[in-house]
Design a protein around this motif. Sequence first.
Motif, mmCIF file in Angstrom:
data_model
loop_
_atom_site.group_PDB
_atom_site.id
_atom_site.type_symbol
_atom_site.label_atom_id
_atom_site.label_comp_id
_atom_site.label_asym_id
_atom_site.label_seq_id
_atom_site.Cartn_x
_atom_site.Cartn_y
_atom_site.Cartn_z
ATOM 1 N N ARG A 1 14.562 27.062 -30.604
ATOM 2 C CA ARG A 1 14.213 25.927 -30.052
ATOM 3 C C ARG A 1 14.686 25.237 -28.978
ATOM 4 N NH1 ARG A 1 12.810 22.237 -35.541
ATOM 5 N NH2 ARG A 1 11.862 23.601 -36.842
ATOM 6 N N ARG A 2 15.973 25.245 -28.798
ATOM 7 C CA ARG A 2 16.673 24.880 -27.749
ATOM 8 C C ARG A 2 16.067 25.552 -26.499
ATOM 9 N NH1 ARG A 2 21.351 25.184 -31.023
ATOM 10 N NH2 ARG A 2 21.976 26.803 -30.087
ATOM 11 N N GLN A 3 16.141 26.869 -26.675
ATOM 12 C CA GLN A 3 15.637 27.625 -25.311
ATOM 13 C C GLN A 3 14.276 27.203 -25.034
ATOM 14 O OE1 GLN A 3 16.096 31.633 -26.467
ATOM 15 N NE2 GLN A 3 18.256 31.918 -26.488
ATOM 16 N N LEU A 4 13.522 27.272 -26.003
ATOM 17 C CA LEU A 4 12.129 26.796 -25.754
ATOM 18 C C LEU A 4 11.849 25.521 -25.125
ATOM 19 C CD1 LEU A 4 9.176 27.496 -25.883
ATOM 20 C CD2 LEU A 4 9.066 26.502 -28.308
ATOM 21 N N ARG A 5 12.688 24.528 -25.598
ATOM 22 C CA ARG A 5 12.749 23.351 -24.981
ATOM 23 C C ARG A 5 13.201 23.153 -23.560
ATOM 24 N NH1 ARG A 5 9.259 19.944 -24.716
ATOM 25 N NH2 ARG A 5 9.171 20.398 -26.800
ATOM 26 N N SER A 6 14.172 23.981 -23.390
ATOM 27 C CA SER A 6 14.687 24.037 -22.015
ATOM 28 C C SER A 6 13.865 24.719 -20.808
ATOM 29 C CB SER A 6 16.051 24.822 -21.954
ATOM 30 O OG SER A 6 16.607 25.131 -20.801
ATOM 31 N N ALA A 7 13.106 25.898 -21.595
ATOM 32 C CA ALA A 7 12.098 26.549 -20.662
ATOM 33 C C ALA A 7 10.779 25.461 -20.193
ATOM 34 C CB ALA A 7 11.405 27.701 -21.422
ATOM 35 N N LEU A 8 10.432 24.825 -21.253
ATOM 36 C CA LEU A 8 9.236 23.706 -21.031
ATOM 37 C C LEU A 8 9.741 22.917 -20.295
ATOM 38 C CD1 LEU A 8 7.701 23.568 -24.781
ATOM 39 C CD2 LEU A 8 6.819 24.703 -22.815
ATOM 40 N N ASP A 9 10.941 22.221 -20.321
ATOM 41 C CA ASP A 9 11.404 21.103 -19.470
ATOM 42 C C ASP A 9 11.545 21.665 -17.879
ATOM 43 O OD1 ASP A 9 11.778 19.501 -21.355
ATOM 44 O OD2 ASP A 9 13.862 19.506 -21.627
ATOM 45 N N ALA A 10 12.037 22.888 -17.717
ATOM 46 C CA ALA A 10 12.083 23.535 -16.457
ATOM 47 C C ALA A 10 10.645 23.705 -15.964
ATOM 48 C CB ALA A 10 12.643 24.905 -16.555
ATOM 49 N N ILE A 11 9.861 24.058 -16.716
ATOM 50 C CA ILE A 11 8.237 24.352 -16.361
ATOM 51 C C ILE A 11 7.638 22.736 -15.598
ATOM 52 C CG2 ILE A 11 6.033 24.824 -17.042
ATOM 53 C CD1 ILE A 11 7.371 27.125 -18.697
ATOM 54 N N GLN A 12 8.066 21.840 -16.626
ATOM 55 C CA GLN A 12 7.618 20.614 -16.192
ATOM 56 C C GLN A 12 8.084 19.884 -14.983
ATOM 57 O OE1 GLN A 12 5.047 19.239 -18.121
ATOM 58 N NE2 GLN A 12 4.888 17.748 -16.386
ATOM 59 N N SER A 13 9.314 20.316 -14.955
ATOM 60 C CA SER A 13 10.045 19.596 -13.425
ATOM 61 C C SER A 13 9.185 20.539 -12.508
ATOM 62 C CB SER A 13 11.479 20.385 -13.613
ATOM 63 O OG SER A 13 12.227 19.547 -14.568
ATOM 64 N N GLU A 14 8.955 21.830 -12.227
ATOM 65 C CA GLU A 14 8.287 22.559 -11.643
ATOM 66 C C GLU A 14 6.842 21.763 -11.152
ATOM 67 O OE1 GLU A 14 8.177 26.992 -10.024
ATOM 68 O OE2 GLU A 14 7.172 26.728 -11.953
ATOM 69 N N ILE A 15 6.153 21.376 -12.167
ATOM 70 C CA ILE A 15 4.888 20.861 -12.321
ATOM 71 C C ILE A 15 4.846 19.667 -11.454
ATOM 72 C CG2 ILE A 15 3.071 19.903 -13.629
ATOM 73 C CD1 ILE A 15 3.399 22.001 -15.726
ATOM 74 N N ASN A 16 5.907 18.863 -11.670
ATOM 75 C CA ASN A 16 5.949 17.497 -11.068
ATOM 76 C C ASN A 16 6.522 17.681 -9.779
ATOM 77 O OD1 ASN A 16 5.635 16.473 -13.349
ATOM 78 N ND2 ASN A 16 7.816 16.162 -14.063
ATOM 79 N N GLU A 17 7.255 18.688 -9.250
ATOM 80 C CA GLU A 17 7.934 18.925 -7.898
ATOM 81 C C GLU A 17 6.844 19.411 -6.946
ATOM 82 O OE1 GLU A 17 11.183 21.596 -5.497
ATOM 83 O OE2 GLU A 17 11.019 21.786 -7.629
ATOM 84 N N TYR A 18 5.814 20.238 -7.707
ATOM 85 C CA TYR A 18 4.912 20.784 -6.560
ATOM 86 C C TYR A 18 3.477 20.160 -6.765
ATOM 87 C CZ TYR A 18 8.308 24.130 -5.279
ATOM 88 O OH TYR A 18 9.662 24.664 -4.980
ATOM 89 N N SER A 19 3.420 19.178 -7.719
ATOM 90 C CA SER A 19 1.917 18.366 -8.146
ATOM 91 C C SER A 19 1.213 19.308 -8.719
ATOM 92 C CB SER A 19 1.540 17.835 -6.865
ATOM 93 O OG SER A 19 2.435 16.898 -6.337
ATOM 94 N N LEU A 20 1.242 20.114 -9.646
ATOM 95 C CA LEU A 20 0.631 21.304 -10.413
ATOM 96 C C LEU A 20 -0.244 20.563 -11.500
ATOM 97 C CD1 LEU A 20 3.180 24.187 -10.419
ATOM 98 C CD2 LEU A 20 1.318 23.584 -8.435
ATOM 99 N N ALA A 21 -0.041 19.477 -11.925
ATOM 100 C CA ALA A 21 -0.834 18.986 -13.002
ATOM 101 C C ALA A 21 -2.308 18.986 -13.185
ATOM 102 C CB ALA A 21 -0.341 17.423 -13.322
#
Length: 824
Positions: free
Chosen positions: A45-65
């Motif tokens: 669960r910790r690994q999955l949450r960390s992965a999802l957070d990293a992906i969300q940061s990338e989505i925000n940084e590159y306006s991918l939403a």
Amino acid sequence: MPVQQYPHIKLTTAPETKNFTSTSSGGTSANIPERNRVEHSEMLRRQLRSALDAIQSEINEYSLADTRQGIYLEFKSDEGNELVSKSLEDVRANIRLLNVHTNQAGEVSSATVFVPNEKKEFFSNKLRQYTEEDTASGQPKHKNLINSVTEIGQALVESFWSDPLALIPEEESKWCEVWLRIDSLEEDIQAFDELLEEHHIESTPNIVTFPERAVKIVKVNRNKLVLLSRYSDHIAEYRLAKESASFWTEMPPREQTEWVNDLVDRIIVPTPDVNVSICILDTGVTHGHSLLSPILTANDCQTADVSWGTHDHNGHGTMMAGVTAYGDLEACLASTENITLQHQLESVKILPPAGQNHPRLWGYMTSQGINLATIQAPNRTRISCMAITSSDTRDRGRPSSWSATIDNLTSGVEDDIQRLMILSAGNAEDFNNPANYPNILITDSIHDPAQSWNAITVGAYTALTAIKDPTLTGYASLAPHNAISPFTTTSLVWEDKWAIKPEIVMEGGNLAADNTLVTECADLSMLTTNFDPLHGHFIDFNMTSLATAQASWFAAQIQVEYPEFWPETIRALMIHSARWTEELTSQFKDNSLTDKQNIKNLLRICGYGVPSLERALYSASNSLTLIVEEEIQPFIKEEGKYKTKDMHFYELPWPKEVLQSLPPEVDVEMRVTLSYFIEPGPGELGGKDKYRYASHMLRFELNSPGETEDELIQRINIDARDDANTHPGTQSASDHWVIGANARNKGSIHSDIWKGTAAELAGSNKIVIYPAIGWWRERKRLGKYNKKTRYSLVVSISTPSEDVDIYTPVLTQVEVPATIEIGV
């Protein structure tokens, strides 16, 4: 006194069709460790949450939403344990398994998964259920899946890279294959092309498509691969693009004009009703050569790119043409008899002129070449011949975009035209050190695209050992007579699940060697046509290209003799006629292994051996060949379930009385060959699971001596049993088979040799053909579970005595007219 030759007997009576359910359990279970339920789920669960957070940061940084419809996750297993990758996919939720990577033991070690945005909590929910809920048997829900996972993370470039990681292009851009997950072909390709254009990424226009996959060539480095993964929802894999192999360098030609003129006067060209052709996919052919022009017209010389021209720019295609036209050209020249040419030639130039080759999608180029020939002469029965291979061997049996395209073309999935294709195994990388022979051949892998399941792959042996050249005094032939050629490659280093390659070996030439040096020479090569006849009509030819050209000529002779036979049947007869020479058998024999283990290794080195044209073309009074061409439906959807459907039962018209009249101790031999074409499902989903690459597989089984029809069928078919948990207790005839089911059931052609007494063979004439699992059944969403497929079955029996007639009694049973004309 020569043995009388007869045509093979084709059985036209339809087999008995029965419902079939396999007795097999479907494979071995994965090695999955036990886990502490709470601790393991909390870690994941910790690994999955960390992965999802990293992906969300990338989505925000590159306006991918607003542009991305989903995310990529990577799942890994412990070393030594296997990931239950199939359970990571849920098609109904559009959660798609993109690729799997395997370790050296062939176990799935990681998998990349696409997860739609609205399903981001999918795996979190599975982890919660694993922690909190039990199955009816008291086990944690999703136990096998969750226990097999040790790491969950954001998918990176390495997650998509299917070649060795060292081949990932770093700063310098290189041409790479991008394998795309396809839902809607035109829309998804258009979106990806727009992405390439937006980010100024160079690409080629070529594209090849497979079920759920499309492949494009792009020029990228690591940063651009990161960009593609970031902006596209359709990435499945990355691979380094293939470069073509080098070809023969020009040798000084010898003037042989008088031979040419003599042979031209003796040539009898094909009659108008002969419609068999060999299509050479190569560097072009010099169709004006006096020995080629009678069967190769200018209209039948084409090119994949009009700027290249149709001429042969380096000689290799014309060398192929001389052998595919005449077989043994030197024998034809030396003869005083008329030479009847029974087939035509075609040439399609799929390689550009000398210079810097632009990276190409070789599967696309091959497909274009065959399509050009088909459009030019749509009604010909065509044998496609290609001795072009990749310059690397990194696939080691794994399907590539090139080999899978060949499987697509041969299967007829797109145009319902099944095709016979003959490929070279590729040449050994280092044959210059005589001390390396023959061991280097064991580790030098067959080249892409020769791992194709449906094509015939040709390796090389040699019978050429006599050196007459006075400049080579002190040299001897490197390979013994009838042994493996120093030039060939093998599949011994492949994982055992891949197809047996090569299937046959033909003459590939030899090397002259002293204690430290080796050299090619004319005495240990064969003669063929030179692409520049103004400077000499002939040139020497060797390596696996020579072997492939001979195999194509060989196939054409069978097709002319039996014009109605399917490509699957011609393929079967070539392999069915092959035998191992004594030298091949002894050359690689390991006394520490069992007979079947040695045979299994021999198959991976030289296939089924050297084919015999006489056996492929004719039966004899004491050697009978039966041919079956049929269609079967492997799978069906029934009451909402997807299952195996049909099995075919044959009671072969055996010469029982003749066999029973022989002394009971007389040994006889039977050969059985089953040939069919699969539809490929390539991509790294098929890299681990052989059932994922092949659309379907077929098997044959013979009754044991004394085993009844009911006992045979019940032994292999649950549907024929009164109680699914019991069976009659009879055993297969495994002791009689030389190769055995474990070794022969690879790829899409299965051949074996049965040995026993005449009395035992008299009671062994019941054979069944039945399906094994494939993606037609597994990939339900593609709706191919109800497709039918063709197969060819070849069965031969032979007795040691030439005085025994087993042919006539069988001919009488099947009511085939006794006076059948055969070609000379």
